[in-house]
Design an enzyme around this catalytic site. Structure first.
Site, short mmCIF file in Angstrom:
data_model
loop_
_atom_site.label_atom_id
_atom_site.label_comp_id
_atom_site.label_asym_id
_atom_site.label_seq_id
_atom_site.Cartn_x
_atom_site.Cartn_y
_atom_site.Cartn_z
NE ARG A 165 74.28 44.38 -46.44
CZ ARG A 165 74.42 44.70 -47.70
NH1 ARG A 165 73.31 45.39 -47.83
NH2 ARG A 165 76.08 44.98 -47.68
CB SER A 238 79.76 46.33 -44.19
OG SER A 238 79.91 47.21 -45.56
CD GLU A 334 76.96 43.61 -43.03
OE1 GLU A 334 77.12 42.47 -43.06
OE2 GLU A 334 76.41 44.63 -43.82
N1 EPU Z 1 84.01 56.38 -47.87
C1 EPU Z 1 84.03 57.74 -47.43
N2 EPU Z 1 85.23 56.94 -46.44
C2 EPU Z 1 85.30 55.62 -46.13
C3 EPU Z 1 84.05 54.60 -46.59
C4 EPU Z 1 82.96 55.47 -47.33
O1 EPU Z 1 84.44 58.61 -47.36
O2 EPU Z 1 86.16 55.06 -45.23
C5 EPU Z 1 81.84 57.31 -48.58
C6 EPU Z 1 82.28 56.63 -49.96
O3 EPU Z 1 83.67 57.99 -50.53
C7 EPU Z 1 81.35 55.97 -50.87
C8 EPU Z 1 80.05 56.83 -49.69
O4 EPU Z 1 81.18 56.52 -48.49
O5 EPU Z 1 80.99 57.90 -51.09
C9 EPU Z 1 79.93 54.57 -49.48
O6 EPU Z 1 80.94 54.55 -49.79
P1 EPU Z 1 80.67 52.73 -50.73
O7 EPU Z 1 80.75 52.68 -51.39
O8 EPU Z 1 82.07 52.52 -50.64
O9 EPU Z 1 79.77 51.90 -50.09
P2 EPU Z 1 79.35 51.18 -48.80
O10 EPU Z 1 77.94 52.02 -47.79
O11 EPU Z 1 80.50 51.65 -47.06
C10 EPU Z 1 77.85 49.18 -49.28
C11 EPU Z 1 78.59 47.87 -48.69
C12 EPU Z 1 79.20 47.29 -48.37
C13 EPU Z 1 79.20 47.17 -50.55
C14 EPU Z 1 79.57 48.82 -51.05
C15 EPU Z 1 79.54 48.91 -52.25
C16 EPU Z 1 76.50 48.18 -46.15
C17 EPU Z 1 76.22 48.02 -44.52
N3 EPU Z 1 77.50 48.02 -47.59
O12 EPU Z 1 79.07 49.75 -48.32
O13 EPU Z 1 78.80 46.07 -48.35
O14 EPU Z 1 79.96 46.13 -50.92
O15 EPU Z 1 78.53 48.98 -50.16
O16 EPU Z 1 77.89 48.67 -52.87
O17 EPU Z 1 75.82 47.66 -47.28
C18 EPU Z 1 79.44 44.40 -46.71
O18 EPU Z 1 77.88 43.87 -46.37
O19 EPU Z 1 79.87 43.92 -45.96
C19 EPU Z 1 79.93 44.87 -47.67
C20 EPU Z 1 81.06 45.34 -48.14
#
Ligand code: EPU
Length: 338
Positions: A165, A238, A334
Site C-alpha cells: 500500500r 478498507s 489507509e
Molecule cells: N476478518 C475478520 N473479521 C472481519 C474482517 C476480517 O475476522 O470483520 C478476518 C478474515 O476472516 C480473514 C482476515 O481477517 O481471516 C483478513 O480478511 P480479508 O481476507 O477480508 O482481508 P483484509 O486483510 O481485511 C485486505 C485488503 C483488501 C482486500 C482483501 C482481500 C488491506 C488494507 N485490505 O483486507 O483491500 O480486498 O485483503 O485481499 O490490505 C482495500 O484496500 O480497500 C481493500 C478492500
C-alpha cells in the site's frame, strides 16, 4: 479547455458519499488540457487536489481550493510477443473496466484485482492489492507530468519503490507529479493465483476451472458478498491498513488471542488482519448516527446516509483507541483525509 465550476458538490464524486463542496472544480482529458489548467490563475492561486475515482478519500470538510478530475482515457497495445503484451492505459480509465478488458483478451496479471474501485492512474500510488495480487507485479512503467517543470517523466517499476500500500508517489514525490498513463506487462500464460483460499473455494462452488476470466468472476462474487457496494452504502473500501508488527510481538498476542489472524512477511515481521482485531473487539456492525463499522467486513467504515467527514473521523478515532487499548497496536488509516 474545460471550464471551472464554482461551489461544486462532490457528493457524487466520492464513494463515501460525503456531501462536501469544492470552491473550484474542473476536469482534464489530455495532457494539453492539464497543462492549460496548471497555467491558469485559478490553479496558481489555490491549493489543488487531483481526483481519480474518489474511492480512497475522506472529505473531512468543504475543499477550499481547486479539485481537478482526471479523465485521460484509452487503452493501447504497445508490444505483443509470444509470452506477453505491454499495454498503455490512460490514468483516468476506470480500474475495473481495464481488468475486464484484460480478461476479455485472455491476458493475465490483474484478474485478482477485479472490482477494486478507482482509476488506473491511482493504482500505482498506493500499489493496490487484493486476493494475493498487487499491481506492482504487472506495472511496467508509469508516466507522469512533473508539476513544477511541466515535463513528462517516466518511471520504471523499480523507480516506483513499491511496498505494501505504498510507493514513491505517496512518499518523496507526493503531490509533485500527476500520473497520466500506466504501462502494464500482461502475460499470455494464465498465472492462476488461487492460493488466496477464498478464490479456490469459490471456483469449486461454481464448478469452474482456473483461468483469468473465471478468477475475476470469483473475486467479483467474493467482493460483492463481503464489501458494501458504494452506490448503496458510502464507503472507501478498507479504511485502515493492516498493521505490520514484529513476529515476536505477534507470537505473544497469539497466547492471549489464539485465533488472531496474521501473515508472516519475513521471519521478523507479521502483517496482522486489522479486520480481525476490530471484529474481535466487538466493533463489527457498531453504528453511531450515520457512521458505522460495516457488518460483514470490520475494516470498512461506512456512511449510511448523511454522515459528515467529521463523523467518520470520530468513529475512526474511536476504533483506533479501542484497538490500541486492547492489543497495544496502532492502526493507521489507509484512506487519504482531504
Ligand atoms: N476478518 C475478520 N473479521 C472481519 C474482517 C476480517 O475476522 O470483520 C478476518 C478474515 O476472516 C480473514 C482476515 O481477517 O481471516 C483478513 O480478511 P480479508 O481476507 O477480508 O482481508 P483484509 O486483510 O481485511 C485486505 C485488503 C483488501 C482486500 C482483501 C482481500 C488491506 C488494507 N485490505 O483486507 O483491500 O480486498 O485483503 O485481499 O490490505 C482495500 O484496500 O480497500 C481493500 C478492500
Amino acid at each position: 479547455m474545460g471550464k471551472f465550476e464554482e461551489n461544486f458538490s462532490l457528493k457524487k464524486l466520492n464513494t463515501f458519499g460525503i456531501n462536501a463542496k469544492a470552491k473550484f472544480f474542473t476536469e482534464f482529458d489530455s495532457v494539453l488540457e492539464l497543462k492549460d489548467i496548471l497555467n491558469s490563475n485559478i490553479y496558481k492561486n489555490n491549493k489543488t487536489f487531483i481526483l481519480g475515482g474518489g474511492s480512497n478519500i475522506l472529505l473531512t470538510q468543504d475543499y477550499d481550493g481547486l479539485m481537478m478530475q482526471h479523465k485521460i482515457i484509452g487503452i493501447c497495445i504497445l508490444e505483443d510477443n509470444d509470452n506477453n503484451i505491454i499495454v498503455e492505459v490512460g490514468g483516468g480509465v476506470n480500474w475495473h473496466e481495464f481488468v475486464m478488458w484484460s480478461v476479455s483478451q485472455e491476458l493475465s496479471g490483474v484478474e485478482n484485482l477485479a472490482l477494486i474501485p478507482g482509476t488506473v492512474g491511482a493504482s500505482p500510488i498506493q500499489n493496490i492489492g487484493a486476493y494475493g495480487m498487487e499491481v506492482k507485479e504487472t506495472i511496467h512503467k508509469v508516466t507522469a507530468l512533473e508539476i513544477s517543470t511541466q515535463e513528462i517523466k517516466t518511471f520504471s517499476n523499480e523507480d516506483c519503490n513499491f511496498e505494501y500500500r505504498n510507493s514513491i508517489f505517496k512518499e518523496e514525490l507526493k503531490n509533485k507529479f500527476i500520473i497520466t498513463k500506466v504501462e502494464f506487462k500482461l502475460s499470455k500464460t494464465p498465472l492462476n493465483k488461487t492460493t488466496y483460499g477464498a478464490i479456490e473455494g469459490e471456483l469449486k462452488t461454481l464448478n469452474l476451472e482456473a483461468n483469468p476470466k473465471n478468477i475475476a468472476d470469483a473475486v467479483i462474487n467474493i467482493r460483492n458478498r463481503k464489501l458494501p457496494n458504494p452506490s448503496e452504502i458510502g464507503n472507501s473500501g478498507s479504511f485502515f491498513k493492516n498493521p505490520i508488527i514484529s513476529s515476536e510481538r505477534f507470537e505473544e498476542l497469539q497466547k492471549e488471542f489464539p485465533n488472531i489472524v496474521g501473515y508472516k512477511m519475513a521471519d521478523t515481521e507479521t502483517k496482522v488482519a486489522a479486520g480481525w482485531l476490530i471484529d474481535n473487539a466487538g466493533l463489527k456492525g457498531y453504528r453511531k448516527g450515520d457512521a458505522g463499522v460495516h457488518k460483514n467486513q470490520a475494516l470498512v467504515l461506512v456512511n449510511y446516509n448523511n454522515a459528515s467527514g467529521q463523523d467518520i473521523i470520530n468513529l475512526s478515532e474511536l476504533v483506533q483507541e479501542v484497538i490500541l487499548e486492547k492489543y497495544g497496536i496502532s492502526i493507521e488509516a489507509e484512506v487519504n483525509f482531504i
